[in-house]
Design a protein around this motif. Sequence first.
Motif, mmCIF file in Angstrom:
data_model
loop_
_atom_site.group_PDB
_atom_site.id
_atom_site.type_symbol
_atom_site.label_atom_id
_atom_site.label_comp_id
_atom_site.label_asym_id
_atom_site.label_seq_id
_atom_site.Cartn_x
_atom_site.Cartn_y
_atom_site.Cartn_z
ATOM 1 N N ASN A 1 0.813 -1.223 0.000
ATOM 2 C CA ASN A 1 0.000 0.000 0.000
ATOM 3 C C ASN A 1 0.843 1.268 0.000
ATOM 4 O O ASN A 1 0.576 2.200 0.768
ATOM 5 C CB ASN A 1 -0.903 0.006 1.238
ATOM 6 N N SER A 2 1.849 1.334 -0.837
ATOM 7 C CA SER A 2 2.763 2.469 -0.831
ATOM 8 C C SER A 2 2.946 3.011 -2.243
ATOM 9 O O SER A 2 2.656 2.333 -3.232
ATOM 10 C CB SER A 2 4.117 2.075 -0.237
ATOM 11 N N THR A 3 3.459 4.248 -2.328
ATOM 12 C CA THR A 3 3.662 4.926 -3.599
ATOM 13 C C THR A 3 5.122 5.290 -3.763
ATOM 14 O O THR A 3 5.753 5.818 -2.839
ATOM 15 C CB THR A 3 2.804 6.200 -3.675
ATOM 16 N N LEU A 4 5.673 5.000 -4.951
ATOM 17 C CA LEU A 4 7.005 5.458 -5.335
ATOM 18 C C LEU A 4 6.841 6.322 -6.570
ATOM 19 O O LEU A 4 6.450 5.831 -7.645
ATOM 20 C CB LEU A 4 7.932 4.278 -5.614
ATOM 21 N N HIS A 5 7.139 7.620 -6.427
ATOM 22 C CA HIS A 5 6.840 8.592 -7.488
ATOM 23 C C HIS A 5 8.012 9.547 -7.676
ATOM 24 O O HIS A 5 8.547 10.088 -6.712
ATOM 25 C CB HIS A 5 5.594 9.409 -7.113
ATOM 26 N N GLY A 6 8.415 9.732 -8.949
ATOM 27 C CA GLY A 6 9.368 10.774 -9.281
ATOM 28 C C GLY A 6 10.761 10.589 -8.734
ATOM 29 O O GLY A 6 11.485 11.569 -8.552
ATOM 30 N N ASN A 7 11.174 9.351 -8.461
ATOM 31 C CA ASN A 7 12.527 9.077 -7.986
ATOM 32 C C ASN A 7 13.459 8.805 -9.176
ATOM 33 O O ASN A 7 13.004 8.435 -10.256
ATOM 34 C CB ASN A 7 12.520 7.881 -7.047
ATOM 35 N N GLN A 8 14.780 8.947 -8.957
ATOM 36 C CA GLN A 8 15.738 8.785 -10.047
ATOM 37 C C GLN A 8 16.940 7.967 -9.579
ATOM 38 O O GLN A 8 17.389 8.107 -8.439
ATOM 39 C CB GLN A 8 16.250 10.148 -10.532
ATOM 40 N N ALA A 9 17.463 7.110 -10.491
ATOM 41 C CA ALA A 9 18.647 6.298 -10.183
ATOM 42 C C ALA A 9 19.231 5.771 -11.483
ATOM 43 O O ALA A 9 18.667 5.968 -12.575
ATOM 44 C CB ALA A 9 18.288 5.150 -9.255
ATOM 45 N N ALA A 10 20.362 5.071 -11.383
ATOM 46 C CA ALA A 10 20.919 4.399 -12.553
ATOM 47 C C ALA A 10 20.048 3.205 -12.934
ATOM 48 O O ALA A 10 19.618 3.060 -14.079
ATOM 49 C CB ALA A 10 22.350 3.963 -12.270
#
Length: 838
Positions: A410-419
């Motif tokens: 029940n979680s959101t991952l939004h707009g993150n950046q990585a290799a």
Amino acid sequence: MTRWVPFGTTFGVIARVIARMIHGTKGGANALARFMASARFMASTGVVAFGLTALAREARATTINVGGGCTLVEAVTSFNDEAFAPGSPPQPGCTFVNDGQSTRTIVVPSGTVTFSTVNVLVTMTIVGGGVGQTALATTGEFGFVVVGSPLPNPTLTLRTLTLRKATQTTTATTGVFVNGLPGPAHLNLDRARVADYTRDGIILEGNPGSSFEDVDVEVLDSTVENNALSGIEALDAGIFVSGSTVSDNSGSGIRATFTDEFHEVAIISSMVANNQGGDGGGIFVLDELGFVTVPRLRISDSTISGNQASGDGGGVFTAGLRATLDRVVVSGNTAAGDGGGVFADASEIFELTETTVADNQAAGSGGGVALVEQTAESFGQIERCLFAGNVAGGDGGGFHSGGQLNIFNNSTLHGNQAARGGGMFHLGFGESHMTHCTVAANTATVSAGGVWVSPSNPLFFGNIVATNTAPVSPDIIVTPDLAGFGADNLIGNNSGATQALPNGVDGNIVGVDPLLGVLQNLGGPTAVRPLLAGSPAIDARSASSPDVDQRGAPRPVGSALDLGAFEGSCTAGGEELVTNQGFESNTAGWVGSFGTTISSSTLQAHSGARSLRITNRNLGTWQGAEYNLLGLAEPGEVLGANLWARIEGDPSEPVLFTMRATCQGAGGPTFTTVASATATNTAWVELDGSVTVPDCTLTELAVYAEGPRTGVVLYIDDVSVASQSLSCDNLPPSAALVAEFDVTNDWGTGYCGEVLVTNLGSTPTSDWSVSLSLNGTAIYTIWNLDTTGLTGVITVSPQAAWSQIIPPGGTTHSLGFCADRGASGTTLPSGLIATGMF
């Protein structure tokens, strides 16, 4: 009285502590240096312990007033002597006053009292006229030394005063040293400030393995700031912080090392901000014992922000222990290593609940959170959380796992950046399970913009993984694949997991737009990406759990569960703020920034015949084109932003859509990245994101495109910036009430305002309250409100019975407070959450 220097009777204990520190893991050298410093102090000054026959008794006299010939040192000495030799007279110039106080009390008047080191041997309270009124300025190596002893069991309480280094002294100073090696000893701060020391603000050294709470510090509604080493450092001692601020310390804000199983660090309704350190810029907790099942670090209803680590864990560093974070905001922290927000090494259990991890950065892996343990005993539990805007130079923009079992629910991952793994990255021993999560708008420069998992056999049910970007497998890579383990998911692009997630098999939906709204708060403790009307994720999973979504709203709404972290359907009704979106005739409303030249060009177009061409970019990457939103957007509102971009002059370059805002009274503007992507000279790329307008009196507000290196021509087209107004059919119990803080007066060092609560429900309220963070400010007056505190995270409620009732569509008024900021600042209350009865 029997007194002796405590090295003879405690040498064995000291030797064991030194051995543990020398042969321990991270943090041992730092703890050893602190220990040796205190040992040198005891040897050179003769800090004393008491024989078992020295029985401290309650003082017959309970108060001493400092002044008129009685110094602070003489007042403390008078209580020490009287407690161990009843009938002893006070020091010359001091007088015992029998005023009914239950604890030995020293009253210090307003002004500055300068003193050298003083030993506290029995329980006493030192009271000043206020943090800004009474200052105790120390010239010695230590200000107060609380000397532990089994029988007196001393507690020093510092109340309503400032304890700081004297400006004229060049001695290396520490505010308070709590020495628990001879026996139990305690320190309480109550509406106090400890600041400006050239070493630590507070040091505690316990006797390892003795008992719970033998040595500890309680920091209540207080501030520990601007110390050259740690704000608070503990070795085998407990730390409890509530309603307080620990900020701007240069050797970690809070630092603890445990060699036994009896102590913990607890942080409640507090802020740990703008500290610096090696590992753990904000908080460092090391358990050298390991595998203790009870939590050794507990953080709840608090903010960890703006901290910096030259190693791992910008906000929080933990090693060898169980850690829990409940309803915490971890934001704007940076690490030169791994874990921009949080780093956990060899953690038995790591739990995040209803927590926001946003805008953190790591040069290594785990922009938001990095877990690095690879054992079957360790696992991470993530429930109803948000990971947004985190950046990693390595893998795992939002979340990085080095191997232990991870459970995302029940979680959101939004707009993150990585290799690799812009949203989430998992590689190693344990499995990584994900259920009813939304992974959207994340970016990877190598592969898997959304999720990268290998090797494991994860359980992967009810998720939305879409609108992520990467050169390879833009949404998901799972190795080995999810055959038999993944069902009922919506995947925008299943390249990298084609065998595991074929369209139409096991309820999986592939290659469609999930129709997500922009990231915003729609009730509950964390922001979400709502489902818009017509989304294919609605009613797409026939399962019995979970029974609530990320916000705490009930599931299901309709015939079945919705996919992702949001349950329900919303209708968008936003207002477009950009009047010239396509540049089909001119550049009206747009200006070139920092000397650029802009034109309506037919050379490239995403739609129609023209786009905006930005040239003469010869100064820096920040040059572009901007649009003024001042007077168009409202403070505190959420804006959805979208544009298309391409370049000329390079194969590929980064492009950013940025908001620049300046609050009245602030020293300068703030810059917020709304969206970013890698543009090419062969195709258009979409930049899509959302941003919250600062909730302040704005003197400047603009959005602009920027990013490529100098000399590169930038094109933008089909630009949209729209206010987001949603009508949703499923709100959590708290969401029927919406709270905001309306500033009525702001003079820099303070402000006044009203708490406004609007009832969006269909029935009147019968009672309501609002929780909010004062963000380091302190209330000094209220009207028509009751409050649980004056600093930290508080809850306010109406005084009058009639104010508790808010009719549908109605809003409360004339309920508010005034607060001090200190010398300067623009900070206002935030995180308002209203709850009520209907």
